[in-house]
Design a protein around this motif. Structure first.
Motif, short mmCIF file in Angstrom:
data_model
loop_
_atom_site.label_atom_id
_atom_site.label_comp_id
_atom_site.label_asym_id
_atom_site.label_seq_id
_atom_site.Cartn_x
_atom_site.Cartn_y
_atom_site.Cartn_z
N ARG A 1 0.82 -1.21 0.00
CA ARG A 1 0.00 0.00 0.00
C ARG A 1 0.85 1.26 0.00
NH1 ARG A 1 -4.87 1.24 4.29
NH2 ARG A 1 -5.57 3.14 3.28
N GLY A 2 0.57 2.15 -0.98
CA GLY A 2 1.18 3.46 -1.02
C GLY A 2 2.63 3.50 -1.47
N LEU A 3 3.20 2.39 -1.90
CA LEU A 3 4.60 2.40 -2.34
C LEU A 3 4.75 3.06 -3.70
CD1 LEU A 3 5.86 -1.20 -1.41
CD2 LEU A 3 6.13 0.94 -0.14
N ASP A 4 5.95 3.53 -3.99
CA ASP A 4 6.26 4.06 -5.31
C ASP A 4 6.98 2.96 -6.09
OD1 ASP A 4 7.00 5.37 -7.61
OD2 ASP A 4 8.18 6.91 -6.61
N LEU A 5 6.23 2.27 -6.93
CA LEU A 5 6.78 1.18 -7.75
C LEU A 5 6.83 1.60 -9.21
CD1 LEU A 5 4.97 -1.88 -6.09
CD2 LEU A 5 7.24 -0.93 -5.59
N SER A 6 6.92 2.91 -9.45
CA SER A 6 6.99 3.40 -10.83
C SER A 6 8.29 2.93 -11.47
CB SER A 6 6.88 4.92 -10.86
OG SER A 6 7.87 5.53 -10.07
N LEU B 1 7.79 -5.61 -13.05
CA LEU B 1 6.96 -6.56 -12.31
C LEU B 1 6.33 -7.57 -13.25
CD1 LEU B 1 5.33 -3.94 -9.92
CD2 LEU B 1 7.10 -5.61 -9.33
N SER B 2 6.93 -7.74 -14.42
CA SER B 2 6.39 -8.68 -15.39
C SER B 2 6.38 -10.09 -14.79
CB SER B 2 7.21 -8.66 -16.68
OG SER B 2 8.55 -9.04 -16.43
N ARG B 3 5.30 -10.81 -15.06
CA ARG B 3 5.10 -12.18 -14.60
C ARG B 3 5.11 -12.33 -13.07
NH1 ARG B 3 9.22 -12.06 -17.51
NH2 ARG B 3 10.55 -13.25 -16.11
N THR B 4 5.06 -11.23 -12.34
CA THR B 4 5.07 -11.29 -10.88
C THR B 4 3.72 -11.75 -10.36
OG1 THR B 4 6.72 -9.55 -10.72
CG2 THR B 4 5.36 -9.88 -8.78
N ASP B 5 3.75 -12.56 -9.32
CA ASP B 5 2.52 -13.01 -8.67
C ASP B 5 2.11 -11.94 -7.66
OD1 ASP B 5 0.42 -14.22 -7.36
OD2 ASP B 5 1.50 -16.09 -6.93
N LEU B 6 1.10 -11.17 -8.02
CA LEU B 6 0.56 -10.12 -7.17
C LEU B 6 -0.89 -10.43 -6.77
CD1 LEU B 6 2.08 -7.19 -9.21
CD2 LEU B 6 2.46 -7.52 -6.77
N ARG B 7 -1.26 -11.71 -6.83
CA ARG B 7 -2.63 -12.10 -6.48
C ARG B 7 -2.95 -11.70 -5.05
NH1 ARG B 7 -2.43 -17.86 -9.57
NH2 ARG B 7 -0.25 -17.66 -8.97
N GLY B 8 -4.05 -10.97 -4.89
CA GLY B 8 -4.51 -10.57 -3.57
C GLY B 8 -3.65 -9.52 -2.89
N ALA B 9 -2.72 -8.91 -3.61
CA ALA B 9 -1.84 -7.90 -3.01
C ALA B 9 -2.61 -6.62 -2.70
CB ALA B 9 -0.67 -7.58 -3.95
N ASP B 10 -2.17 -5.94 -1.65
CA ASP B 10 -2.76 -4.65 -1.28
C ASP B 10 -1.96 -3.56 -1.99
OD1 ASP B 10 -3.85 -2.39 -0.19
OD2 ASP B 10 -3.41 -2.93 1.90
N LEU B 11 -2.51 -3.06 -3.08
CA LEU B 11 -1.85 -2.03 -3.90
C LEU B 11 -2.59 -0.70 -3.80
CD1 LEU B 11 -1.17 -4.34 -6.97
CD2 LEU B 11 0.55 -3.43 -5.40
N ARG B 12 -3.35 -0.50 -2.74
CA ARG B 12 -4.09 0.75 -2.58
C ARG B 12 -3.14 1.93 -2.58
NH1 ARG B 12 -7.29 -0.50 2.77
NH2 ARG B 12 -5.43 -1.78 3.06
N GLY B 13 -3.41 2.89 -3.46
CA GLY B 13 -2.64 4.11 -3.53
C GLY B 13 -1.22 3.92 -4.04
N THR B 14 -0.88 2.76 -4.54
CA THR B 14 0.47 2.48 -5.03
C THR B 14 0.69 3.13 -6.38
OG1 THR B 14 0.50 0.39 -3.83
CG2 THR B 14 2.07 0.61 -5.63
N ASN B 15 1.86 3.72 -6.56
CA ASN B 15 2.22 4.34 -7.84
C ASN B 15 2.88 3.28 -8.71
OD1 ASN B 15 3.11 5.81 -9.99
ND2 ASN B 15 4.27 7.29 -8.81
N LEU B 16 2.17 2.84 -9.74
CA LEU B 16 2.67 1.84 -10.68
C LEU B 16 2.91 2.47 -12.06
CD1 LEU B 16 0.24 -0.96 -9.53
CD2 LEU B 16 2.73 -1.06 -9.32
N SER B 17 3.10 3.77 -12.10
CA SER B 17 3.33 4.48 -13.36
C SER B 17 4.54 3.88 -14.08
CB SER B 17 3.60 5.96 -13.12
OG SER B 17 2.48 6.57 -12.53
#
Length: 128
Positions: free
Chosen positions: A36-41, A45-61
């Motif tokens: 949550r809220g991380l800057d992952l711009s 993250l190709s092929r990454t298993d993010l099932r059920g991850a909490d990505l609220r407010g995360t910057n994925l730009s």
């Protein structure tokens, strides 16, 4: 559960993460991780298993999410501008909407729920 090493690597910023990914032939497991809220711009993250991850407010730009499994991930207020969603799995992603999708790249090829047609055909459902 997420792989603790993979979660720790995220804190080292995009350049270090991307280099780490390039040196390994493994699929990162961030399933059900609290991101949550991380800057992952700019992260690969190709092929990454993010099932059920909490990505609220995360910057994925500009993140590479091609082939990533985002099934059931919470994307409330996540920023996806210019993220690459080619072949990503978005089934049951929470709070994902058309406004978030259309600012990404290759969203039309992402596997998604019928509600996320957003004016484009939905690829045939594939087993994940």
């Amino acid at each position: 559960m997420p792989n603790d090493e993979h979660v720790v690597m995220l804190a080292r910023r995009a350049a270090a993460w991307n280099e780490w990914r390039a040196d390994r032939d493994e699929t990162p497991d961030l399933s059900r991780a609290g991101l949550r809220g991380l800057d992952l711009s700019g992260f690969d993250l190709s092929r990454t298993d993010l099932r059920g991850a909490d990505l609220r407010g995360t910057n994925l730009s500009a993140a590479n999410l091609s082939g990533a499994h985002l099934d059931g991930a919470n994307l409330f207020k996540a920023v996806l501008d210019r993220a690459d969603l080619a072949g990503a799995f978005l089934y049951g992603a929470q709070f994902l909407n058309c406004a978030q999708l259309v600012v990404t790249r290759n969203w039309q090829s992402a596997f998604r729920d019928d509600a996320l047609a957003c004016g484009a055909a939905i690829p045939d459902r594939q087993l994940s």
